[in-house]
Design a protein around this motif. Sequence first.
Motif, PDB file in Angstrom:
ATOM      1  N   MET A 358      60.329 -10.272 -27.342  1.00 40.24           N
ATOM      2  CA  MET A 358      60.137 -11.141 -26.181  1.00 40.24           C
ATOM      3  C   MET A 358      60.342 -10.405 -24.860  1.00 40.24           C
ATOM      4  SD  MET A 358      63.699 -13.294 -25.993  1.00 40.24           S
ATOM      5  CE  MET A 358      65.296 -12.434 -25.837  1.00 40.24           C
ATOM      6  N   LYS A 359      59.804 -11.013 -23.831  1.00 41.84           N
ATOM      7  CA  LYS A 359      59.998 -10.525 -22.466  1.00 41.84           C
ATOM      8  C   LYS A 359      61.461 -10.682 -22.043  1.00 41.84           C
ATOM      9  CE  LYS A 359      57.721 -11.476 -17.990  1.00 41.84           C
ATOM     10  NZ  LYS A 359      56.628 -12.327 -17.432  1.00 41.84           N
ATOM     11  N   GLY A 360      62.085 -11.736 -22.512  1.00 29.86           N
ATOM     12  CA  GLY A 360      63.489 -12.013 -22.176  1.00 29.86           C
ATOM     13  C   GLY A 360      63.755 -13.494 -22.279  1.00 29.86           C
ATOM     14  N   TYR A 361      64.975 -13.892 -21.975  1.00 28.96           N
ATOM     15  CA  TYR A 361      65.315 -15.310 -21.938  1.00 28.96           C
ATOM     16  C   TYR A 361      65.046 -15.855 -20.534  1.00 28.96           C
ATOM     17  CZ  TYR A 361      67.648 -14.836 -26.454  1.00 28.96           C
ATOM     18  OH  TYR A 361      67.925 -14.606 -27.785  1.00 28.96           O
ATOM     19  N   TRP A 362      64.358 -16.962 -20.475  1.00 31.49           N
ATOM     20  CA  TRP A 362      63.950 -17.574 -19.218  1.00 31.49           C
ATOM     21  C   TRP A 362      65.151 -17.786 -18.296  1.00 31.49           C
ATOM     22  CZ3 TRP A 362      60.175 -18.794 -16.010  1.00 31.49           C
ATOM     23  CH2 TRP A 362      60.289 -19.878 -15.158  1.00 31.49           C
ATOM     24  N   ARG A 364      67.671 -16.098 -17.570  1.00 31.20           N
ATOM     25  CA  ARG A 364      68.994 -15.725 -18.073  1.00 31.20           C
ATOM     26  C   ARG A 364      69.074 -14.203 -18.213  1.00 31.20           C
ATOM     27  NH1 ARG A 364      68.382 -20.832 -19.925  1.00 31.20           N
ATOM     28  NH2 ARG A 364      70.249 -22.150 -20.116  1.00 31.20           N
ATOM     29  N   PRO A 365      69.163 -13.492 -17.101  1.00 28.22           N
ATOM     30  CA  PRO A 365      69.168 -12.025 -17.175  1.00 28.22           C
ATOM     31  C   PRO A 365      70.368 -11.474 -17.938  1.00 28.22           C
ATOM     32  CG  PRO A 365      69.686 -12.791 -14.946  1.00 28.22           C
ATOM     33  CD  PRO A 365      69.202 -13.983 -15.706  1.00 28.22           C
ATOM     34  N   GLU A 366      71.522 -12.138 -17.830  1.00 35.70           N
ATOM     35  CA  GLU A 366      72.697 -11.638 -18.544  1.00 35.70           C
ATOM     36  C   GLU A 366      72.506 -11.759 -20.048  1.00 35.70           C
ATOM     37  OE1 GLU A 366      72.771 -14.009 -16.270  1.00 35.70           O
ATOM     38  OE2 GLU A 366      73.781 -13.124 -14.520  1.00 35.70           O
ATOM     39  N   ALA A 367      71.982 -12.915 -20.496  1.00 37.45           N
ATOM     40  CA  ALA A 367      71.736 -13.108 -21.926  1.00 37.45           C
ATOM     41  C   ALA A 367      70.667 -12.147 -22.427  1.00 37.45           C
ATOM     42  CB  ALA A 367      71.316 -14.555 -22.192  1.00 37.45           C
ATOM     43  N   THR A 368      69.663 -11.870 -21.584  1.00 35.78           N
ATOM     44  CA  THR A 368      68.618 -10.925 -21.964  1.00 35.78           C
ATOM     45  C   THR A 368      69.194  -9.523 -22.131  1.00 35.78           C
ATOM     46  OG1 THR A 368      66.930 -12.214 -20.795  1.00 35.78           O
ATOM     47  CG2 THR A 368      66.410  -9.909 -21.275  1.00 35.78           C
ATOM     48  N   ALA A 369      70.035  -9.117 -21.197  1.00 34.97           N
ATOM     49  CA  ALA A 369      70.639  -7.785 -21.269  1.00 34.97           C
ATOM     50  C   ALA A 369      71.546  -7.656 -22.479  1.00 34.97           C
ATOM     51  CB  ALA A 369      71.425  -7.510 -19.988  1.00 34.97           C
ATOM     52  N   GLU A 370      72.211  -8.733 -22.838  1.00 34.11           N
ATOM     53  CA  GLU A 370      73.075  -8.702 -24.019  1.00 34.11           C
ATOM     54  C   GLU A 370      72.251  -8.606 -25.298  1.00 34.11           C
ATOM     55  OE1 GLU A 370      76.527 -11.414 -26.230  1.00 34.11           O
ATOM     56  OE2 GLU A 370      75.655 -12.062 -24.328  1.00 34.11           O
ATOM     57  N   ALA A 371      71.134  -9.327 -25.341  1.00 32.10           N
ATOM     58  CA  ALA A 371      70.295  -9.334 -26.542  1.00 32.10           C
ATOM     59  C   ALA A 371      69.474  -8.058 -26.675  1.00 32.10           C
ATOM     60  CB  ALA A 371      69.366 -10.541 -26.522  1.00 32.10           C
ATOM     61  N   ASP A 374      69.106  -1.991 -24.834  1.00 29.30           N
ATOM     62  CA  ASP A 374      68.549  -0.638 -24.807  1.00 29.30           C
ATOM     63  C   ASP A 374      67.115  -0.599 -25.338  1.00 29.30           C
ATOM     64  OD1 ASP A 374      69.096  -1.330 -27.380  1.00 29.30           O
ATOM     65  OD2 ASP A 374      70.537   0.276 -27.773  1.00 29.30           O
ATOM     66  N   GLY A 375      66.403  -1.722 -25.212  1.00 33.35           N
ATOM     67  CA  GLY A 375      65.053  -1.794 -25.741  1.00 33.35           C
ATOM     68  C   GLY A 375      64.987  -2.290 -27.175  1.00 33.35           C
ATOM     69  N   TRP A 376      66.130  -2.376 -27.830  1.00 36.05           N
ATOM     70  CA  TRP A 376      66.211  -2.878 -29.198  1.00 36.05           C
ATOM     71  C   TRP A 376      66.828  -4.270 -29.176  1.00 36.05           C
ATOM     72  CZ3 TRP A 376      64.597  -0.332 -33.678  1.00 36.05           C
ATOM     73  CH2 TRP A 376      64.214   1.007 -33.514  1.00 36.05           C
ATOM     74  N   LEU A 377      66.112  -5.254 -29.716  1.00 46.92           N
ATOM     75  CA  LEU A 377      66.610  -6.623 -29.785  1.00 46.92           C
ATOM     76  C   LEU A 377      67.652  -6.735 -30.884  1.00 46.92           C
ATOM     77  CD1 LEU A 377      66.338  -9.716 -29.088  1.00 46.92           C
ATOM     78  CD2 LEU A 377      64.738  -9.806 -31.021  1.00 46.92           C
ATOM     79  N   ARG A 378      68.841  -7.194 -30.506  1.00 44.45           N
ATOM     80  CA  ARG A 378      69.893  -7.479 -31.487  1.00 44.45           C
ATOM     81  C   ARG A 378      69.641  -8.882 -32.047  1.00 44.45           C
ATOM     82  NH1 ARG A 378      70.356  -2.876 -29.412  1.00 44.45           N
ATOM     83  NH2 ARG A 378      72.346  -1.730 -29.434  1.00 44.45           N
ATOM     84  N   THR A 379      69.360  -8.959 -33.351  1.00 46.46           N
ATOM     85  CA  THR A 379      68.907 -10.215 -33.940  1.00 46.46           C
ATOM     86  C   THR A 379      70.043 -11.159 -34.312  1.00 46.46           C
ATOM     87  OG1 THR A 379      68.960  -9.338 -36.200  1.00 46.46           O
ATOM     88  CG2 THR A 379      66.912  -9.026 -34.914  1.00 46.46           C
ATOM     89  N   GLY A 380      71.254 -10.635 -34.489  1.00 47.93           N
ATOM     90  CA  GLY A 380      72.338 -11.475 -34.986  1.00 47.93           C
ATOM     91  C   GLY A 380      72.310 -11.636 -36.494  1.00 47.93           C
ATOM     92  N   ASP A 381      71.394 -10.940 -37.163  1.00 52.06           N
ATOM     93  CA  ASP A 381      71.307 -10.994 -38.623  1.00 52.06           C
ATOM     94  C   ASP A 381      71.928  -9.745 -39.234  1.00 52.06           C
ATOM     95  OD1 ASP A 381      69.949 -13.465 -39.060  1.00 52.06           O
ATOM     96  OD2 ASP A 381      68.134 -12.541 -38.279  1.00 52.06           O
ATOM     97  N   ILE A 382      72.684  -9.938 -40.299  1.00 52.39           N
ATOM     98  CA  ILE A 382      73.273  -8.823 -41.027  1.00 52.39           C
ATOM     99  C   ILE A 382      72.315  -8.425 -42.141  1.00 52.39           C
ATOM    100  CG2 ILE A 382      75.238  -8.040 -42.394  1.00 52.39           C
ATOM    101  CD1 ILE A 382      75.915  -8.631 -39.492  1.00 52.39           C
ATOM    102  N   GLY A 383      71.973  -7.146 -42.190  1.00 53.42           N
ATOM    103  CA  GLY A 383      71.026  -6.682 -43.190  1.00 53.42           C
ATOM    104  C   GLY A 383      71.350  -5.298 -43.695  1.00 53.42           C
ATOM    105  N   ILE A 384      70.588  -4.886 -44.676  1.00 54.62           N
ATOM    106  CA  ILE A 384      70.720  -3.568 -45.302  1.00 54.62           C
ATOM    107  C   ILE A 384      69.324  -2.978 -45.456  1.00 54.62           C
ATOM    108  CG2 ILE A 384      71.305  -2.353 -47.449  1.00 54.62           C
ATOM    109  CD1 ILE A 384      73.505  -4.447 -47.880  1.00 54.62           C
TER     110      ILE A 384
END
Length: 498
Positions: A358-362, A364-371, A374-384
């Motif tokens: 996504m472009k970001g959260y509408w 919500r620049p702080e939430a966008t920067a947290e998610a 560094d160009g990689w979206l943190r999904t909140g999913d734990i995986g292997i």
Amino acid sequence: MPSPNANLTAILVDSAARHPDRPAVRLDSATLRYAELDEASARAASLLRSAGVHAGDRVGLMLPNLPAFAVLYYGILRAGAVVVPMNPLLKAREVEYHLRDSAASLLFAPHEVDGALRGAESAGTPHFAVPADGFGGLLASHDPEWDVASRKPSDTAVILYTSGTTGRPKGAELTHDNLARNTEVTRTTLLHLTETDVVFGGLPLFHAFGQVVGLNCAVAAGACLTLLPRFDAAKALKIIERDRVTAFIGVPTMYGALLAAAGHADTASLRVCVSGGAALPVEILHAFEAAFGCAVLEGYGLSETSPVACFNHPGRPRRPGTIGTPILGVEMRVLDPDGSEVADGTAGEIAVRGHNVMKGYWRRPEATAEAIPDGWLRTGDIGIRDPDGCFRIVDRKKDLIIRGGLNVYPREIEEVLYEHPAVAEAAVLGVPHPTHGEEVAAVVTLKPGSDAGADALREFVKFRVAAYKYPRMVRIVDALPKSATGKILKREITLSPN
């Protein structure tokens, strides 16, 4: 030299030019052909412009799976505006929040949904009540405006509000490029759709999965999308037989329901089945394939990834229980809490980078920067990631149970519960515990005619997992709470230790 128009509406315009007389969207006996859908969307764009809607304005679209959704969706985009899809089941205060947060200029909603109209009035948002037939006089008085508003690839096309499991819903801004490229990759490399296909449209179109993998992929291919406004397994089987459905797009609960309802319906037309939205229990996958004779390809994504990110690609070795490998043009990593990539076979948070993010959260620049730090979206999913490159989802980061300092992943325990012949659905979650911090609890529904007790289920799991993992609490209920897409809503399950 001006840049080419990136407006997503091009997928409809192109298909209408190539296949004007082919069926585009069907609801039982009502069918819109491509030329008709294209013209209706042009009339919708005319209506919007007459209502003062300009390019970049947000427009709420709060409809169930009706042909009118497709008409208005492409009409809004055609006018250069931004679609804000909304669940028709939202209450008035939730509607007001979505409209205020998105600063929507207008709302389309069914005339009988009182909450939508009251919410729009509270937000001060003008609204059009869509007639039961989807059109009536709403569009007839507007001449079609065939021009497609010019949009850049980076312009926002859709704002999809997340479920808000960690707070109030946030609007994920998906661009015309996000959606067009995700549609094209999904259509051509995963589903292999052509104009001869019939796609099952039972997933809500206001959700990313149904909207992109169902509606947009079907329209881009010139295929037919056959709609079911509210999922019912018996009705779905009739639609598959009646319309000769070739591509079934669903979530795990749909596959479980189809299994339970399987009877004498002719489903031989099925060519490909896709599951996403949540982890598909391996037991259900194998049982469905045995009963229906069609392979189920499991994928992964979220609203913030437009939505498809990873898939068990057709024509490649399939790994049941995994989400496959990243789609074309997308990268995935597994990271530790510090953001460093972990070794294969080690659990961590899945991060995604590519044209689908996504472009970001509408607003919500702080939430966008947290998610996306560094160009990689943190999904909140734990995986292997396995050594062969396939990814497995272990669990949601926020669903992780920490019992006595040890990690328990609910999905692992749910998979064991699904192995029990009496279990229809299962949800495992953590509840507060004074000594262990959290205790493992399971809430299950049983298959019709089954009478397994809580103690028997507890012992079944205890025999199969480490001692710290099995659920000390087991509750048997009539039904589990679900979202509109059929995802089990653990946040609505309340339990306390005995």
